[in-house]
Motif scaffolding. Structure first.
Motif, short mmCIF file in Angstrom:
data_model
loop_
_atom_site.label_atom_id
_atom_site.label_comp_id
_atom_site.label_asym_id
_atom_site.label_seq_id
_atom_site.Cartn_x
_atom_site.Cartn_y
_atom_site.Cartn_z
N PRO A 43 57.10 76.83 15.44
CA PRO A 43 58.38 77.40 15.00
C PRO A 43 58.37 77.64 13.50
O PRO A 43 57.67 76.96 12.76
N ASP A 44 59.12 78.65 13.08
CA ASP A 44 59.24 78.94 11.65
C ASP A 44 60.20 77.97 11.00
O ASP A 44 61.22 77.59 11.57
N GLN A 73 49.31 87.96 3.59
CA GLN A 73 48.26 86.95 3.57
C GLN A 73 48.70 85.62 4.18
O GLN A 73 47.89 84.91 4.77
N THR A 74 49.97 85.28 4.03
CA THR A 74 50.45 83.98 4.51
C THR A 74 51.19 84.09 5.84
O THR A 74 51.62 83.08 6.38
N GLN A 75 51.34 85.31 6.35
CA GLN A 75 52.09 85.56 7.59
C GLN A 75 53.48 84.92 7.52
O GLN A 75 53.92 84.24 8.43
N SER A 76 54.14 85.14 6.40
CA SER A 76 55.46 84.58 6.14
C SER A 76 56.46 85.69 5.89
O SER A 76 56.09 86.81 5.56
N LYS A 77 57.72 85.35 6.02
CA LYS A 77 58.80 86.26 5.62
C LYS A 77 59.35 85.68 4.32
O LYS A 77 59.79 84.53 4.29
N VAL A 78 59.31 86.46 3.25
CA VAL A 78 59.73 85.98 1.94
C VAL A 78 60.95 86.78 1.50
O VAL A 78 60.89 88.01 1.40
N ASP A 79 62.05 86.09 1.25
CA ASP A 79 63.29 86.72 0.78
C ASP A 79 63.57 86.28 -0.64
O ASP A 79 63.70 85.08 -0.90
N ILE A 95 61.36 81.20 2.05
CA ILE A 95 60.14 81.52 2.79
C ILE A 95 60.33 81.02 4.22
O ILE A 95 60.66 79.85 4.42
N HIS A 96 60.15 81.89 5.20
CA HIS A 96 60.22 81.51 6.61
C HIS A 96 58.82 81.62 7.19
O HIS A 96 58.26 82.72 7.24
N SER A 97 58.28 80.50 7.63
CA SER A 97 56.94 80.50 8.21
C SER A 97 56.65 79.14 8.82
O SER A 97 57.52 78.26 8.84
N SER A 103 53.55 76.59 2.74
CA SER A 103 52.77 75.99 1.65
C SER A 103 51.92 77.04 0.95
O SER A 103 51.86 77.09 -0.28
N SER A 104 51.28 77.90 1.73
CA SER A 104 50.42 78.94 1.16
C SER A 104 51.23 79.93 0.33
O SER A 104 50.83 80.31 -0.77
N ALA A 105 52.37 80.35 0.86
CA ALA A 105 53.21 81.31 0.14
C ALA A 105 53.75 80.69 -1.14
O ALA A 105 53.76 81.33 -2.20
#
Length: 122
Positions: A43-44, A73-79, A95-97, A103-105
């Motif tokens: 889950p995110d 690169q991090t497969q995240s959603k960044v707002d 950051i949603h991931s 952590s990577s983002a």
């Protein structure tokens, strides 16, 4: 006669155990787009961080390329919440991931800020 009173009680439409069919280990496409062995998607989670306002432009990058690169690169959603608290010294970033993606983002954003600080001697 009231028709609702005569209708039988319907069972809830959820499966026992509260798991939906997508949580049942349904195969997900891998990085190549092919279906391999079943993998369960984590889950995110939301991770919120505050960054100094002067670094927001560097984090976004020209035409948004830097933040797109972090997202990809991090497969995240960044707002980046730029419009909140106008004039504030810090801006929130969400950051949603997965925990690893968050952590990577976060690490990449910190690296961008460090590089920008060195280049601008801030």
């Amino acid at each position: 006669m009231d028709m609702d009173a005569a209708s039988p009680v319907q069972a809830p439409r959820t499966r026992r155990g509260g798991r939906s069919s997508r949580d049942q280990g349904t195969p997900q496409p891998g990085p190549s787009g092919s279906f391999g062995s079943p993998r369960i998607r984590q889950p995110d989670f939301p991770l919120r961080m505050l960054v100094p306002t002067q670094f927001v432009g560097a984090i976004i990058g020209k035409e948004g390329l830097t933040i797109k690169n972090v997202t990809k690169q991090t497969q995240s959603k960044v707002d980046i919440h730029r419009k909140e608290n106008a004039g504030a010294a810090e801006k929130p970033i969400t950051i949603h991931s997965t925990p690893e993606g968050c952590s990577s983002a976060c690490r990449m954003i910190l690296d961008i800020m460090h590089k920008e600080a060195n280049e601008t001697k801030t």
